[in-house]
Design a protein around this motif. Structure first.
Motif, PDB file in Angstrom:
ATOM      1  N   ARG A  60     -16.833  58.539 -23.681  1.00  0.00           N
ATOM      2  CA  ARG A  60     -15.983  57.354 -23.521  1.00  0.00           C
ATOM      3  C   ARG A  60     -16.840  56.117 -23.250  1.00  0.00           C
ATOM      4  NH1 ARG A  60     -10.830  56.904 -24.626  1.00  0.00           N
ATOM      5  NH2 ARG A  60     -10.549  58.958 -23.683  1.00  0.00           N
ATOM      6  N   TYR A  61     -17.855  56.272 -22.406  1.00  0.00           N
ATOM      7  CA  TYR A  61     -18.743  55.136 -22.122  1.00  0.00           C
ATOM      8  C   TYR A  61     -19.366  54.588 -23.404  1.00  0.00           C
ATOM      9  CZ  TYR A  61     -22.605  52.366 -20.358  1.00  0.00           C
ATOM     10  OH  TYR A  61     -23.480  51.333 -20.127  1.00  0.00           O
TER      11      TYR A  61
ATOM     12  N   CYS B  65     -24.894  58.021 -11.681  1.00  0.00           N
ATOM     13  CA  CYS B  65     -24.762  59.128 -12.619  1.00  0.00           C
ATOM     14  C   CYS B  65     -23.328  59.274 -13.109  1.00  0.00           C
ATOM     15  CB  CYS B  65     -25.209  60.431 -11.965  1.00  0.00           C
ATOM     16  SG  CYS B  65     -26.985  60.532 -11.756  1.00  0.00           S
ATOM     17  N   LEU B  66     -23.227  59.679 -14.347  1.00  0.00           N
ATOM     18  CA  LEU B  66     -21.936  59.919 -14.973  1.00  0.00           C
ATOM     19  C   LEU B  66     -21.964  61.344 -15.509  1.00  0.00           C
ATOM     20  CD1 LEU B  66     -19.376  58.262 -15.733  1.00  0.00           C
ATOM     21  CD2 LEU B  66     -20.549  57.666 -17.876  1.00  0.00           C
ATOM     22  N   SER B  67     -20.935  62.112 -15.187  1.00  0.00           N
ATOM     23  CA  SER B  67     -20.840  63.467 -15.734  1.00  0.00           C
ATOM     24  C   SER B  67     -19.490  63.641 -16.415  1.00  0.00           C
ATOM     25  CB  SER B  67     -21.073  64.511 -14.643  1.00  0.00           C
ATOM     26  OG  SER B  67     -20.271  64.271 -13.522  1.00  0.00           O
ATOM     27  N   GLU B  68     -19.254  64.864 -16.916  1.00  0.00           N
ATOM     28  CA  GLU B  68     -18.112  65.185 -17.787  1.00  0.00           C
ATOM     29  C   GLU B  68     -18.385  64.614 -19.188  1.00  0.00           C
ATOM     30  OE1 GLU B  68     -15.890  67.319 -17.081  1.00  0.00           O
ATOM     31  OE2 GLU B  68     -16.383  67.447 -14.958  1.00  0.00           O
TER      32      GLU B  68
ATOM     33  N   GLU C 159      -9.962  71.430 -26.586  1.00  0.00           N
ATOM     34  CA  GLU C 159     -10.555  71.854 -25.314  1.00  0.00           C
ATOM     35  C   GLU C 159      -9.735  72.973 -24.682  1.00  0.00           C
ATOM     36  OE1 GLU C 159     -10.617  68.071 -23.269  1.00  0.00           O
ATOM     37  OE2 GLU C 159     -12.706  67.745 -23.795  1.00  0.00           O
TER      38      GLU C 159
ATOM     39  N   VAL D 192     -16.889  52.805 -25.785  1.00  0.00           N
ATOM     40  CA  VAL D 192     -16.561  51.424 -25.417  1.00  0.00           C
ATOM     41  C   VAL D 192     -17.758  50.502 -25.672  1.00  0.00           C
ATOM     42  CG1 VAL D 192     -15.790  49.902 -23.548  1.00  0.00           C
ATOM     43  CG2 VAL D 192     -14.875  52.226 -23.712  1.00  0.00           C
ATOM     44  N   THR D 193     -18.966  50.978 -25.371  1.00  0.00           N
ATOM     45  CA  THR D 193     -20.135  50.107 -25.553  1.00  0.00           C
ATOM     46  C   THR D 193     -20.589  50.060 -27.023  1.00  0.00           C
ATOM     47  OG1 THR D 193     -21.650  51.920 -24.970  1.00  0.00           O
ATOM     48  CG2 THR D 193     -20.974  50.443 -23.184  1.00  0.00           C
TER      49      THR D 193
ATOM     50  N   ALA E  75     -16.326  49.339 -19.533  1.00  0.00           N
ATOM     51  CA  ALA E  75     -16.895  50.611 -19.994  1.00  0.00           C
ATOM     52  C   ALA E  75     -17.218  51.503 -18.803  1.00  0.00           C
ATOM     53  CB  ALA E  75     -18.160  50.350 -20.824  1.00  0.00           C
TER      54      ALA E  75
ATOM     55  N   LYS F 275     -26.536  64.460  -8.261  1.00  0.00           N
ATOM     56  CA  LYS F 275     -26.192  63.745  -9.501  1.00  0.00           C
ATOM     57  C   LYS F 275     -24.807  64.139  -9.993  1.00  0.00           C
ATOM     58  CE  LYS F 275     -31.115  63.774 -10.702  1.00  0.00           C
ATOM     59  NZ  LYS F 275     -31.427  62.495 -10.025  1.00  0.00           N
ATOM     60  N   ASN F 276     -24.481  65.430  -9.901  1.00  0.00           N
ATOM     61  CA  ASN F 276     -23.143  65.913 -10.266  1.00  0.00           C
ATOM     62  C   ASN F 276     -22.750  67.058  -9.337  1.00  0.00           C
ATOM     63  OD1 ASN F 276     -20.761  66.740 -11.354  1.00  0.00           O
ATOM     64  ND2 ASN F 276     -21.641  67.574 -13.254  1.00  0.00           N
ATOM     65  N   PRO F 277     -21.892  66.755  -8.350  1.00  0.00           N
ATOM     66  CA  PRO F 277     -21.505  67.807  -7.394  1.00  0.00           C
ATOM     67  C   PRO F 277     -20.799  68.985  -8.060  1.00  0.00           C
ATOM     68  CG  PRO F 277     -20.379  65.709  -6.907  1.00  0.00           C
ATOM     69  CD  PRO F 277     -21.335  65.438  -8.013  1.00  0.00           C
ATOM     70  N   MET F 278     -20.276  68.794  -9.279  1.00  0.00           N
ATOM     71  CA  MET F 278     -19.606  69.892  -9.989  1.00  0.00           C
ATOM     72  C   MET F 278     -20.619  70.773 -10.736  1.00  0.00           C
ATOM     73  SD  MET F 278     -16.486  69.211  -9.108  1.00  0.00           S
ATOM     74  CE  MET F 278     -16.734  68.100  -7.722  1.00  0.00           C
TER      75      MET F 278
ATOM     76  N   MET G 100     -16.764  64.148 -21.883  1.00  0.00           N
ATOM     77  CA  MET G 100     -15.863  63.167 -22.494  1.00  0.00           C
ATOM     78  C   MET G 100     -15.900  61.827 -21.779  1.00  0.00           C
ATOM     79  SD  MET G 100     -14.696  64.212 -25.321  1.00  0.00           S
ATOM     80  CE  MET G 100     -16.279  65.023 -25.566  1.00  0.00           C
ATOM     81  N   ALA G 101     -16.248  61.814 -20.501  1.00  0.00           N
ATOM     82  CA  ALA G 101     -16.413  60.549 -19.786  1.00  0.00           C
ATOM     83  C   ALA G 101     -17.663  59.828 -20.297  1.00  0.00           C
ATOM     84  CB  ALA G 101     -16.505  60.795 -18.281  1.00  0.00           C
TER      85      ALA G 101
ATOM     86  N   GLU H 241     -12.435  58.400 -15.995  1.00  0.00           N
ATOM     87  CA  GLU H 241     -12.269  59.611 -16.819  1.00  0.00           C
ATOM     88  C   GLU H 241     -13.020  60.785 -16.197  1.00  0.00           C
ATOM     89  OE1 GLU H 241     -11.605  59.325 -20.793  1.00  0.00           O
ATOM     90  OE2 GLU H 241     -11.586  61.497 -21.007  1.00  0.00           O
ATOM     91  N   MET H 242     -14.227  60.531 -15.668  1.00  0.00           N
ATOM     92  CA  MET H 242     -14.978  61.585 -14.986  1.00  0.00           C
ATOM     93  C   MET H 242     -14.165  62.162 -13.823  1.00  0.00           C
ATOM     94  SD  MET H 242     -18.644  61.334 -12.945  1.00  0.00           S
ATOM     95  CE  MET H 242     -18.027  60.323 -11.591  1.00  0.00           C
TER      96      MET H 242
ATOM     97  N   ARG I 126     -11.021  64.071 -14.931  1.00  0.00           N
ATOM     98  CA  ARG I 126     -11.370  65.391 -15.463  1.00  0.00           C
ATOM     99  C   ARG I 126     -11.813  66.341 -14.353  1.00  0.00           C
ATOM    100  NH1 ARG I 126     -12.140  66.674 -20.835  1.00  0.00           N
ATOM    101  NH2 ARG I 126     -11.028  65.201 -22.153  1.00  0.00           N
ATOM    102  N   ARG I 127     -12.511  65.843 -13.367  1.00  0.00           N
ATOM    103  CA  ARG I 127     -12.829  66.709 -12.217  1.00  0.00           C
ATOM    104  C   ARG I 127     -11.550  67.195 -11.552  1.00  0.00           C
ATOM    105  NH1 ARG I 127     -17.816  63.314  -9.328  1.00  0.00           N
ATOM    106  NH2 ARG I 127     -19.473  64.138 -10.702  1.00  0.00           N
TER     107      ARG I 127
ATOM    108  N   ALA J  72     -15.229  55.036 -17.879  1.00  0.00           N
ATOM    109  CA  ALA J  72     -15.981  56.295 -17.863  1.00  0.00           C
ATOM    110  C   ALA J  72     -15.895  56.959 -16.490  1.00  0.00           C
ATOM    111  CB  ALA J  72     -17.434  56.035 -18.247  1.00  0.00           C
TER     112      ALA J  72
END
Lengths: 204, 204
Positions: free
Chosen positions: B74-75, B65-68, B104, B78-79, A90, B49-52, B70-71, A97-98, A101-102, A94
């Motif tokens: 997705r996490y 940290c997870l960003s986007e 999108e 799956v979980t 997982a 946390k998110n350079p974007m 859809m990512a 995918e992040m 997408r970036r 993720a």
């Protein structure tokens, strides 16, 4: 199965590299080349396969069609899980995918917009905004800078393994030459580019 | 786990709806609201946390940290596999990804570009091209028309089941009101909108 694509376009290249990394031979598919500049993708017969008009398209033997490069890659990721290019856990799914997408949102799409709005390549079918194109080229150049810093600490885009995020970044960066955007003196980005370009898949 | 988001923005809404459809309670997360207009997302601490600079961001208890959007989705796909919102078979995963990406690329992104370039909402941090914004609003309107035809033959965006593609389309269409784009007389699109808006998740 049949693939509709265009040799020089970045999205079809993403699919060809993905298939090569999976060990799937393009020679096992019927492949039809489209000339996008000539408008081959705007015909009624092609729009019946993909109403959004983009390439690549994967056509199954029953006539069903799949479009959007990453949707086609997803199909092969599930049917051919090894080697994983979109992660397995997982967390890795993720994270990859992040990063993918970036690479799309901040690199491939700005490069594509720069190409379309600076060169007016598709001016026969879309409004062209050259200042917006120049702005997008600058955004892509900033992402080159970001990646140069990022790749100082990471072997590949999404971490220590080669993934679909590297495929997207490679297709975007190589295509960026059409708007005179080059890696230049960015040493970490250049080293990554040499590493991924040395893989046989880069010539797919 | 902690979520950084902004209540009215379309991408955080995609994640909130996704979690609600999975039966995951937002109350189980610490949630921090950012004010994007005030530039909360441009601080050095948030860029770590998110350079974007985008929201939402999911922060794990170990600080990763997870960003986007859809990512992050997705996490949780799956979980928390049930109910599947991104498909289960290879075919359905690919088809749903295709439709989600169409929503999108041809709906959410044009609406977002129309918003940014017509209103100049982020003019303090980006160049604004009003003619490009108007062009993107027209592109989004054409997609409203396409969807009205598509939904004459399909209960949901990607087929007969509610999926993440409906979530993206709903977030995009509701947000399009900021540039005066409305469903209007498009009867099939209106019926779909009523159907998906009636789900409790739409108020998440």
């Amino acid at each position: 199965m049949k693939i509709y694509e265009m040799r020089r376009a970045p999205n079809p290249r993403r699919l060809r590299i993905f298939l090569a990394e999976k060990g799937i031979d393009l020679a096992d598919f019927e492949v039809e080349q489209l000339d996008l500049a000539a408008g081959d993708n705007l015909s009624a017969s092609f729009k019946a396969k993909n109403p959004m008009s983009g390439v690549p398209v994967l056509e199954f033997d029953d006539g069903q069609c799949l479009s959007e490069s990453m949707a086609i890659c997803r199909y092969f990721e599930v049917t051919h899980p090894e080697p994983p290019l979109m992660g397995d856990s997982a967390e890795s799914q993720a994270r990859i995918e992040m990063w993918n997408r970036r690479m799309e949102l901040h690199l491939l799409f700005p490069v594509a917009m720069a190409f379309r709005h600076i060169t007016g390549h598709f001016a026969d079918r879309e409004a062209v905004f050259p200042d917006y194109g120049a702005d997008r080229a600058q955004a892509a150049a900033r992402m080159f800078d970001f990646l140069d810093r990022h790749l100082a600490e990471s072997s590949y885009i999404a971490g220590e393994d080669y993934t679909v995020a590297d495929i997207t970044a490679l297709a975007a960066i190589d295509f960026a030459r059409v708007v005179d955007l080059q890696i230049g003196e960015r040493a970490h980005l250049a080293a990554w580019h040499e590493r991924v370009s040395a893989r046989p898949s880069a010539r797919a």
